[in-house]
Design a protein around this motif. Structure first.
Motif, PDB file in Angstrom:
ATOM      1  N   TYR A  48     -12.730   4.616 -46.917  1.00 10.23           N
ATOM      2  CA  TYR A  48     -13.185   5.027 -45.590  1.00 10.23           C
ATOM      3  C   TYR A  48     -13.716   6.469 -45.620  1.00 10.23           C
ATOM      4  O   TYR A  48     -14.726   6.780 -45.022  1.00 10.23           O
ATOM      5  CB  TYR A  48     -12.035   4.903 -44.588  1.00 10.23           C
ATOM      6  N   ILE A  49     -13.032   7.346 -46.365  1.00  9.03           N
ATOM      7  CA  ILE A  49     -13.434   8.753 -46.475  1.00  9.03           C
ATOM      8  C   ILE A  49     -14.816   8.857 -47.108  1.00  9.03           C
ATOM      9  O   ILE A  49     -15.630   9.700 -46.718  1.00  9.03           O
ATOM     10  CB  ILE A  49     -12.397   9.559 -47.305  1.00  9.03           C
ATOM     11  N   ASP A  50     -15.093   7.988 -48.083  1.00  9.79           N
ATOM     12  CA  ASP A  50     -16.363   8.044 -48.802  1.00  9.79           C
ATOM     13  C   ASP A  50     -17.543   7.541 -47.983  1.00  9.79           C
ATOM     14  O   ASP A  50     -18.692   7.732 -48.371  1.00  9.79           O
ATOM     15  CB  ASP A  50     -16.290   7.243 -50.102  1.00  9.79           C
ATOM     16  N   LEU A  51     -17.315   6.890 -46.874  1.00 14.32           N
ATOM     17  CA  LEU A  51     -18.419   6.334 -46.078  1.00 14.32           C
ATOM     18  C   LEU A  51     -19.267   7.378 -45.449  1.00 14.32           C
ATOM     19  O   LEU A  51     -19.196   8.356 -45.019  1.00 14.32           O
ATOM     20  CB  LEU A  51     -17.884   5.382 -44.991  1.00 14.32           C
TER      21      LEU A  51
ATOM     22  N   LEU B 121     -10.726   1.338 -54.778  1.00 16.57           N
ATOM     23  CA  LEU B 121     -10.274   2.374 -53.846  1.00 16.57           C
ATOM     24  C   LEU B 121      -9.436   1.745 -52.741  1.00 16.57           C
ATOM     25  O   LEU B 121      -9.692   0.619 -52.317  1.00 16.57           O
ATOM     26  CB  LEU B 121     -11.470   3.103 -53.210  1.00 16.57           C
ATOM     27  N   CYS B 122      -8.439   2.514 -52.266  1.00 16.81           N
ATOM     28  CA  CYS B 122      -7.662   2.044 -51.124  1.00 16.81           C
ATOM     29  C   CYS B 122      -8.503   2.200 -49.860  1.00 16.81           C
ATOM     30  O   CYS B 122      -9.556   2.855 -49.875  1.00 16.81           O
ATOM     31  CB  CYS B 122      -6.346   2.822 -51.011  1.00 16.81           C
ATOM     32  N   ILE B 123      -8.047   1.623 -48.801  1.00 19.31           N
ATOM     33  CA  ILE B 123      -8.798   1.672 -47.547  1.00 19.31           C
ATOM     34  C   ILE B 123      -9.014   3.116 -47.103  1.00 19.31           C
ATOM     35  O   ILE B 123     -10.101   3.477 -46.663  1.00 19.31           O
ATOM     36  CB  ILE B 123      -8.084   0.843 -46.457  1.00 19.31           C
ATOM     37  N   ASP B 124      -8.001   3.965 -47.233  1.00 20.64           N
ATOM     38  CA  ASP B 124      -8.131   5.370 -46.823  1.00 20.64           C
ATOM     39  C   ASP B 124      -9.221   6.082 -47.628  1.00 20.64           C
ATOM     40  O   ASP B 124     -10.069   6.759 -47.060  1.00 20.64           O
ATOM     41  CB  ASP B 124      -6.799   6.111 -46.974  1.00 20.64           C
ATOM     42  N   CYS B 125      -9.218   5.935 -48.936  1.00 16.69           N
ATOM     43  CA  CYS B 125     -10.201   6.625 -49.781  1.00 16.69           C
ATOM     44  C   CYS B 125     -11.590   6.023 -49.606  1.00 16.69           C
ATOM     45  O   CYS B 125     -12.591   6.746 -49.610  1.00 16.69           O
ATOM     46  CB  CYS B 125      -9.781   6.586 -51.239  1.00 16.69           C
TER      47      CYS B 125
END
Length: 172
Positions: free
Chosen positions: A169-172, A163-167
């Motif tokens: 981060y969203i999953d956290l 996953l990219c950093i954006d995705c």
């Protein structure tokens, strides 16, 4: 004289590209450009572009030596770089100065449009005409070896568990 492109010509080109001075030229070009693409400002997947193409410098070298009778018409049959070719090529390579740093995809796009016998005017035209939209499309299109986020399908420079950093981060 027309340059004969042969297996030997390709081998000579490869040998010259491995010369310490040419490798040093590449490193100096990257350093001068702060390891950053001069068009996209990206700091990864970088290549150094010859303003006067490598092939043009080699062809110019061979023509000059041939015209001075320092090479015979069978020069291309040898798979080895002669001392004359090496010496004059390195002098000419130095004369054209450092290269410019480009992201691999932008560099490939330049050569797709202009081929591999290039000059400063072509590069200036390319720089002037390439749009932000074209740059974005080039950089976004997945290429062999690119890292692609498994969730958003964007080409990224860093993946964490696919996953990219954006995705991520969203999953956290």
């Amino acid at each position: 004289m027309d340059i004969i492109i042969s297996a030997s010509y390709s081998e000579i080109s490869k040998q010259l590209r491995r010369e310490k001075e040419v490798i040093g030229w590449k490193e100096a070009s990257l350093y001068k450009n702060k390891y950053t693409c001069i068009i996209s400002n990206k700091k990864s997947n970088l290549e150094v572009h010859h303003i006067k193409s490598f092939n043009s410098i080699l062809n110019e070298t061979i023509n000059e030596l041939f015209n001075k009778n320092l090479l015979d018409e069978k020069w291309f049959m040898s798979p080895y770089v002669t001392q004359e070719i090496r010496r004059l090529f390195l002098i000419k390579h130095r004369e054209y100065g450092l290269g410019v740093v480009l992201h691999r995809k932008i560099h490939n796009e330049f050569h797709r449009l202009y081929g591999h016998e290039n000059n400063k005017e072509q590069f200036e035209e390319f720089k002037e005409n390439i749009t932000e939209d074209t740059i974005d499309k080039l950089l976004a299109a997945p290429d062999k070896g690119d890292m692609v986020c498994s969730k958003c399908n964007k080409v990224v420079e860093l993946l964490i568990d696919d996953l990219c950093i954006d995705c991520d981060y969203i999953d956290l």
